[in-house]
Design an enzyme around this catalytic site. Structure first.
Site, PDB file in Angstrom:
ATOM      1  CB  SER A 712      -0.949  -0.034   1.200  1.00 17.91           C
ATOM      2  OG  SER A 712      -1.949   0.947   1.096  1.00 17.91           O
ATOM      3  CG  HIS A 830      -5.720  -2.249   0.262  1.00 17.59           C
ATOM      4  ND1 HIS A 830      -4.947  -1.922  -0.834  1.00 17.59           N
ATOM      5  CD2 HIS A 830      -5.124  -1.645   1.320  1.00 17.59           C
ATOM      6  CE1 HIS A 830      -3.943  -1.138  -0.454  1.00 17.59           C
ATOM      7  NE2 HIS A 830      -4.031  -0.972   0.855  1.00 17.59           N
TER       8      HIS A 830
END
Length: 859
Positions: A712, A830
């Site tokens: 991320s 994610h």
């Protein structure tokens, strides 16, 4: 005009094209997906640009033809696939052009923008081809022993089944719920047991919802995203005047493939059945990043993608609706709304009636940025005011006591966090605040009487300081029981718990004690039932200390001077050990050391060094494969945790593991985070480089045996290590990353992060953003270390286009010279994986790549 500037560029391009030029995509020296770029296509584009000079249509009209590898002729009736972003909807023809003819002017600057079309045939073909090439060269993880070992850990019955309290049954037994995944239930089961059974080695569980079976029934790969329970204190109505002892309703959140976007279904915990919309259940089947919470049994507060301009530019709810049971969601009135440019809005109920002088409160808020919130509050005199507007009980109360009070602005700093405890307004400061003639420093936690604050104003009330930071001591997490606030104070990234008790008359907090010293461990507290007791779950773990769950009681906390204990239990406030994870790898010789590196500007950067053996037994010749991990963003802290897969796949093999507490994180409070915002982002990267150089200087590793890993925002970090210091690292794993910092704000939730990174549509791009956009800083003649980039098709937080475009650009720019590997999991969101098998696959792929690459380069 822009169009004519493009035409001039195309004229130059025409001079360099042939009638039919073959261009291929390279992957480590092999061409794949050959396609044709022809002079005819450029001529047609040029003609259309000259003919259409309307700025809104010129580019779109220019790319109407579709091309393929077998022809350059225009095809009639071309189908177009929308590319969804938060700022525009682009259209691209279904073609096999390696540069993906895309109907937007951005194509001139970004020839790989076609890979932002998440589920187009072209993009999915790219992912499929890249996945195949990756496994062909790195090997299928499932064929190795690491995969089986990791999967065994992820599905082990030895894991602690953390549980939440759902009330007391008719026999007086506390009921606990847990969500569990294993080999038989890869997507998981939601189940319940009693507290007494839970404390035994083999609890007796009752399955409430089987997500795998639900997915089969709906023919959808559902991923459980949690549930929002109806608080027992709010579970009352004309038909149900007395709150129940057990939670009766919940709003279950399900995601297709693990994305952040969810659907919502109301579930009846008394009948163990979903309540469909046909039976007046709260049901939202349209996928969105919905926020929903209970106001009362028959009313919910909801923000979702319904109606015009329902979402912000960041893709989160812009409006809050008050939805009454049995009415259409589309007709639910909008009771609060934010600006289109806000990150999101929110509304919720805070019930403090179980505490001294506590009341019901309703909050509304809008967040102009990721780190700022404008807050409104009102005190609710009676619970009936939370019922539906036409509810007879509410109408009766309003007739007797008047209308519900209006909201008032909560006059605190926008970057401060504020919440209620009893009748105290708790304020956690993110910047210095001068009020009432005194300055309270950033990172402090202060409390004020809420009634006085709202009536007299912020300048005319007294504040009690519960915590004030120093340069190396910061406030971590906050927890609460019925009567206590528990502060997890981080002393140089080591944990120390402090307990504050509210007085019986609710007038002040008293410090009653806590841990004697800070320890290298993670500690967390969760109230068993904050409405009725001060008992809590206490969880600890460390790099080599398996996770252990205890039961504690805040009433047992003693003053520090008298808090020593000879018990086998870790702290005086712990009453019993409930469960402990058995050691998952051999850590007998593993050594944990905390060190510091000096960054470019002289700042001391702490890091934890986990060695496979005692330091004196480790060869200091640079031969130890070493993995450096970092994040450095959004005020998120890294610290000691027991991660079995890390120990099994790295430490047991003889590798060293390092976590760097770089600026941008929250290890030393808000100032540590703010030191690396926007134009100062370089500080985060300089810190990371300083730790890497310190490791090399110590002799533990050398560049060829030093790898980095991040996901991320951490993916952006290691992406910048690739482009800034490729000489410093031997391998890189870049997971679910941000990499294109020029377009990140147009992709999915990207607009919400501009307070962290900056706004590329302003001078921020030229002034600083371009310097840490890895996608734009690749250099054709550079020598880049091997890199594995991974993402998920279903990641709707960080767009998979970041990873895809980076890989394709590296393959084309390097013409196969650079060892670039890419794997895109179709599910997972994610988090990168949706079930244990996917997690084991992605974990093994990454750790094997890093180990095999770095260990081969050991001297």
């Amino acid at each position: 005009p822009f169009a004519f500037r493009v035409c001039d560029m195309l004229k130059q391009c025409l001079l360099m094209t042939t009638n039919s030029t073959t261009k291929g995509r390279f992957h480590n020296g092999k061409k794949i997906n050959l396609s044709v770029v022809s002079k005819a296509s450029c001529l047609l584009l040029l003609s259309n640009l000259y003919r259409n000079n309307n700025s809104n249509t010129v580019i779109a009209n220019a790319f109407q033809p579709s091309y393929s590898s077998s022809t350059t002729a225009t095809k009639a009736g071309t189908a177009y696939t929308p590319i969804r972003t938060n700022s525009a909807s682009f259209h691209s023809p279904r073609s096999k052009l390696s540069f993906g003819m895309t109907a937007t002017s951005t194509e001139v600057e970004d020839p790989y923008i076609w890979l932002e079309d998440v589920e187009s045939d072209q993009s999915l073909a790219f992912a499929k081809d890249a996945n195949a090439a990756c496994l062909a060269q790195l090997g299928d993880p499932k064929d190795g022993e690491t995969y089986g070992k990791v999967l065994k850990i992820l599905e082990s019955d030895d894991r602690i089944p953390f549980a939440g309290f759902y009330g007391v049954d008719e026999g007086g037994e506390m009921i606990l719920f847990n969500f569990w995944k294993d080999s038989k239930n890869p997507k998981g089961i939601w189940r319940k047991t009693t507290l007494s059974s839970y404390q035994t080695p083999s609890p007796k569980w009752t399955t409430v919802v089987d997500i795998d079976e639900l997915g089969k029934k709906d023919d959808t790969s559902w991923v459980f995203k949690g549930s929002g329970t109806l608080s027992r204190s709010l579970d009352c109505s004309a038909e149900r005047p007395t709150p129940p002892n057990l939670v009766s309703r919940t709003l279950m959140k399900l995601s297709r493939g693990g994305a952040d976007a969810i659907v919502v279904r109301e579930f009846d915990l008394e009948t163990n059945e979903f309540i469909p919309a046909s039976q007046n259940g709260f049901e939202i089947n349209a996928e969105a990043k919905t926020r929903i919470g209970w106001k009362s049994r028959n009313v919910v507060l909801v923000g979702t993608d319904i109606g015009e301009n329902a979402l912000t530019d960041s893709g989160y709810p812009r409006t809050v609706r008050e939805w009454v049971r049995g009415t259409p969601l589309e007709e639910a009135p909008i009771v609060f709304e934010g600006e289109q440019t806000d990150v999101s809005v929110n509304s919720y109920i805070s019930d403090q009636r179980m505490r001294p002088n506590g009341s019901l409160f309703e909050f509304r808020s809008r967040s102009p940025t990721f780190f700022t919130t404008i807050k409104y509050i009102r005190k609710i005199p009676r619970v009936e005011y939370l019922f539906a507007p036409d509810d007879p009980d509410r109408l009766k109360v309003e007739a007797e006591e008047g209308s519900i009070p209006e909201f008032v602005l909560l006059d605190v700093q926008e970057d401060a966090n504020a919440f209620m405890f009893a009748n105290f307004l708790m304020i956690s400061l993110k910047s210095d605040w001068t009020v009432g003639g005194k300055t309270y420093t950033s990172g402090s936690l202060i409390a004020a009487n809420n009634d006085e604050f709202l009536t007299r104003g912020k300048e005319n009330v007294s504040y009690q300081v519960l915590f004030e930071p120093t340069d190396r001591i910061a406030l971590g997490e906050l927890s609460s029981t019925k009567s206590y606030l528990v502060l997890d104070v981080m002393d140089t990234v080591k944990s120390q718990l402090q307990f504050y008790k509210i007085s019986s008359d609710g007038s002040a907090f008293e410090y009653v004690g806590g841990d004697l010293e800070a320890k290298i461990r993670s500690s967390s507290i969760q109230a068993l039932d904050s409405t009725s007791s001060d008992e809590f779950w206490f969880t600890t773990s460390g790099y080599t200390q398996p996770t252990t769950l205890y039961m504690g009681n805040a009433d047992l906390v003693k003053d520090q001077a008298a808090s020593s204990s000879t018990s086998e239990l870790p702290e005086p406030y712990v009453t019993k050990q409930i469960k402990s994870l058995p050691p998952q790898y051999n850590s007998d010789a593993v050594t944990v050391i905390q060190k510091q590196a000096t960054s470019k500007d002289g700042t001391q950067i702490p890091y934890f060094l986990v060695l496979p053996k005692a330091a004196e037994d480790l060869p200091m010749d640079g031969s130890t494969p070493t993995l450096l991990y970092g994040y450095g963003g959004f005020e998120i802290s890294l610290g000691p945790q027991y991660i079995p897969t890390q120990g099994l796949t790295w430490l047991e093999r003889g590798g060293a593991y390092v976590e760097a507490n770089i600026r941008g994180g929250g290890e030393f409070g808000p100032s540590w985070h703010q030191a690396a915002l926007k134009s100062n982002r370089n500080k985060s990267y300089e810190d990371f480089i300083a730790v890497a150089e310190d490791l090399i200087a110590s002799g533990i590793c050398q560049p060829s045996t030093l790898g980095v890993r991040g996901g991320s925002n951490g993916g952006l970090l290691v992406g910048n290590m690739l482009t800034m210091r490729p000489d410093l690292f031997g391998a890189i794993h870049c997971a679910v990353p941000l990499l294109d910092m020029k377009r990140y704000h147009t992709l999915l939730a990207g607009a919400s992060w501009m307070a962290e990174y900056g706004d590329p549509s302003t001078d921020d791009w030229e002034e600083f953003l371009n310097m840490y956009s890895p996608y734009h800083n690749l250099k054709p003649k550079a020598n880049y270390p091997p890199i594995l980039i991974t993402t998920s098709t279903r990641d709707d937080r960080v767009h998979p286009g970041h990873a895809r475009k980076m890989v394709q650009k590296m393959n084309d720019l390097g013409e196969g010279r650079w060892p670039v590997y890419y794997y895109e999991n179709i599910e997972g969101g994610h988090g990168g994986a949706a079930d244990p098998k996917q997690s084991a696959f992605m974990t093994s792929l990454a750790w094997n790549f890093l180990w095999n690459t770095l260990s081969k380069k050991s001297v």
